[in-house]
Scaffold this motif. Structure first.
Motif, mmCIF file in Angstrom:
data_model
loop_
_atom_site.group_PDB
_atom_site.id
_atom_site.type_symbol
_atom_site.label_atom_id
_atom_site.label_comp_id
_atom_site.label_asym_id
_atom_site.label_seq_id
_atom_site.Cartn_x
_atom_site.Cartn_y
_atom_site.Cartn_z
ATOM 1 N N PHE A 140 0.868 -1.179 0.000
ATOM 2 C CA PHE A 140 0.000 0.000 0.000
ATOM 3 C C PHE A 140 0.898 1.220 0.000
ATOM 4 N N ILE A 141 0.735 2.096 -0.990
ATOM 5 C CA ILE A 141 1.647 3.221 -1.158
ATOM 6 C C ILE A 141 0.864 4.513 -1.316
ATOM 7 N N VAL A 142 1.217 5.523 -0.528
ATOM 8 C CA VAL A 142 0.793 6.899 -0.742
ATOM 9 C C VAL A 142 2.061 7.682 -1.041
ATOM 10 N N SER A 143 2.116 8.340 -2.219
ATOM 11 C CA SER A 143 3.392 8.842 -2.713
ATOM 12 C C SER A 143 3.254 10.225 -3.319
ATOM 13 N N GLY A 144 4.371 10.973 -3.276
ATOM 14 C CA GLY A 144 4.457 12.225 -3.997
ATOM 15 C C GLY A 144 4.965 12.058 -5.405
ATOM 16 N N ASP A 145 5.219 10.824 -5.817
ATOM 17 C CA ASP A 145 5.677 10.531 -7.174
ATOM 18 C C ASP A 145 5.124 9.160 -7.536
ATOM 19 N N ASP A 146 5.736 8.483 -8.506
ATOM 20 C CA ASP A 146 5.219 7.186 -8.936
ATOM 21 C C ASP A 146 5.217 6.201 -7.766
ATOM 22 N N CYS A 147 4.137 5.441 -7.645
ATOM 23 C CA CYS A 147 4.113 4.422 -6.592
ATOM 24 C C CYS A 147 5.159 3.351 -6.857
ATOM 25 N N ILE A 148 5.210 2.879 -8.100
ATOM 26 C CA ILE A 148 6.267 1.962 -8.517
ATOM 27 C C ILE A 148 6.811 2.469 -9.843
ATOM 28 N N ALA A 149 8.126 2.551 -9.962
ATOM 29 C CA ALA A 149 8.762 2.970 -11.209
ATOM 30 C C ALA A 149 9.817 1.941 -11.584
ATOM 31 N N VAL A 150 9.617 1.304 -12.726
ATOM 32 C CA VAL A 150 10.570 0.319 -13.230
ATOM 33 C C VAL A 150 11.599 1.059 -14.073
ATOM 34 N N LYS A 151 12.894 0.898 -13.740
ATOM 35 C CA LYS A 151 13.945 1.694 -14.369
ATOM 36 C C LYS A 151 15.112 0.812 -14.814
ATOM 37 N N SER A 152 16.015 1.410 -15.639
ATOM 38 C CA SER A 152 17.228 0.675 -16.041
ATOM 39 C C SER A 152 18.293 1.601 -16.612
ATOM 40 N N GLY A 153 18.497 2.746 -16.022
ATOM 41 C CA GLY A 153 19.592 3.607 -16.447
ATOM 42 C C GLY A 153 19.149 4.753 -17.334
ATOM 43 N N TRP A 154 20.064 5.725 -17.485
ATOM 44 C CA TRP A 154 19.717 7.047 -17.998
ATOM 45 C C TRP A 154 20.559 7.383 -19.226
#
Length: 506
Positions: A283-297
């Motif tokens: 259970f997530i209350v967030s100021g941004d994405d609750c879940i963010a799948v990432k892999s580098g920039w």
């Protein structure tokens, strides 16, 4: 100090129910910071939302030996308490050296059945510390690991190699509160103990542009495998809450994650260049994405070349009025593939699953499967962005274009929605292979005039209301794909572990 061999006792069971969830006033205030002074004076306020949830019920068994039991990927032979090393739980005394000393001492048992460090009830102020292999950090009910607000308690480290720069400034990164690198078999768990990041001072510095280095994350295992993070309440992280990076075989479950909805970049869970990941019952209350799948920039992620793959997200409940329930990207330059999401619930959030990318990112987002989303009060249901800016430096290649393909959504029910789909690709690099089936979207009292914006995208649809754009060709009666085979991480069998204590009132 206790260094006792432990026995095991069964402890947890799972039930699934269709219930009315009750959000207390504290959560309502986090979600709606504009609530009036008069409304704030109300001492009790309940919000009822009908959702389907699975509840993990963990009984804290107490035998004649005062055993506390818990589920974990592995149990430990040796046990010690933070107080055995001089810890002071008054919320004022720094325990940074105590945590570091305790873990260093217990590392001698890595090859002798492993060890567990118990954090008993109290408020344990600390700066950054790293874990060791074959180790459990257990935070008891009534215990709060309280993050120091002193920058000096967080050593500076280099930017991640797949990022090339810090996310908040041109310098390096402050070490995460709880971290570790090149570890094997690590458990961070408890019986709903708390980790409080005390992030407000960091948020203020971010807003005031006073940061030269990236804020600490709350939990960050790096280059590690066999990781479990479970049965905890995490609040007020300075930035991202849980950030496994360059790691594999990860179980994240039974967490409550809370931050004010106007707090900057307080993503809930961000698996980053990771493989074989399970995120469930959170259970997530967030100021941004609750879940963010990432892999580098950008060019750094392209060069590092490590995708996030073979992940499943299930039974997630999210509140994030200004961000996504699940984001893919925007840092996705190592690739994202084979991601499943099922039984997802959102309340007052900006979008369901959002793909975020742009020129310079390169790589791919492919083989994404979503089944059963229930969404209440949303700006968008489907949101795809091909023009996401934000680059680590001017050295990125604008011709490095991402490939977005085979994105499947099915069994979606939403109400109070402003816009069904805002789906944009990249000119000359269209996003392809979308499939939407069995989607029913109820609109808000003041919906947008145009319900579907489809630019540089293509795909198919079936049984979608309101009627989608022409780019999503109606194929009559079809069902979008969702794999039936189990994900590898689901084959991991949890053990039931225990420790004995006479120090805690049970």
């Amino acid at each position: 100090m206790r260094l006792d061999q432990q026995s095991t006792i069964s402890t947890c069971f799972i039930t699934t129910n269709h219930i009315y969830t009750i959000l207390p006033l504290t959560i309502f205030r986090l979600t709606y910071p504009h609530i009036s002074h008069l409304q704030n004076s109300i001492t009790t306020l309940l919000i009822f939302v009908s959702i389907t949830v699975s509840t993990v019920n963990c009984r804290r068994h107490v035998s004649d030996g005062s055993d506390v039991t818990y589920a974990a990927i592995n149990c430990r032979k040796h046990t010690a308490f933070l107080t055995d090393f001089g810890g002071v739980g008054d919320g004022k005394t720094s325990n940074t050296a105590v945590f570091r000393s305790a873990i260093q001492n217990l590392s001698q048992f890595e090859n002798d059945g492993g060890s567990q460090l118990i954090v008993p009830p109290g408020k344990w102020l600390t700066g950054s510390f790293n874990l060791t292999s074959h180790f459990t950090l257990f935070i008891q009910f009534g215990a709060v690991v309280l993050a120091s607000q002193d920058e000096g308690e967080y050593p500076l480290i280099e930017p991640l190699p797949s990022y090339g720069a810090g996310r908040d400034g041109p310098g390096g990164r402050f070490s995460s509160l709880i971290g570790g690198s090149h570890l094997t078999d690590v458990v961070i768990t408890g019986d709903n103990g708390t980790i409080d990041g005390q992030g407000s001072i960091w948020w203020d510095k971010f807003h005031q542009k006073k940061l030269k280095n990236t804020r600490p994350y709350l939990i960050e295992p790096m280059y590690s495998n066999q990781i479990q993070i479970s049965n905890l309440t995490l609040v007020n992280s300075p930035s991202w809450f849980v950030h496994p990076v360059y790691s594999s075989d990860i179980i994240i479950q039974d967490l409550t994650i809370l931050a004010p909805v106007d707090s900057p970049n307080t993503d809930g869970i961000d698996p980053d260049s990771c493989k074989n990941v399970k995120i469930q019952d959170v259970f997530i209350v967030s100021g941004d994405d609750c879940i963010a799948v990432k892999s580098g920039w950008d060019e750094y992620g392209i060069k590092f070349g490590m995708p996030t793959e073979q992940a499943i997200i299930r039974r997630l409940t999210c509140i994030s009025p200004d961000s996504a329930v699940i984001a893919l990207g925007s840092e996705m330059s190592g690739g994202i593939k084979n991601i499943r999401a099922e039984d997802i619930t959102a309340i007052n959030s900006e979008s369901g699953v959002r793909i975020k990318t742009g020129p310079g990112r390169g790589a791919y987002v492919t083989d994404i499967f979503v089944d059963k989303m229930t969404l209440h009060t949303m700006k968008y249901v489907f949101w795809t962005t091909g023009a996401y800016g934000q680059h680590p430096d001017p050295g990125y290649d604008p011709k490095a274009l991402p490939k977005i393909d085979r994105i499947n959504y099915r069994n979606v029910v939403a109400d109070d929605v402003q816009m069904a789909g805002n789906m944009g690709g990249i000119e000359g690099d269209p996003f392809t292979g979308f499939c939407l089936s069995n989607v029913t979207i109820g609109l808000s009292d003041k919906p947008k005039k145009v319900q579907w914006n489809c630019t540089d995208v293509s795909g198919v649809s079936s049984n979608v209301t309101p009627e989608p754009c022409d780019a999503l060709v109606d194929k009559g009666s079809i069902e979008c794909e969702y794999p039936s085979d189990p994900v590898p991480i689901d084959t991991v069998q949890m053990q039931t572990c225990s420790f004995s204590t006479q120090k805690v009132l049970m």
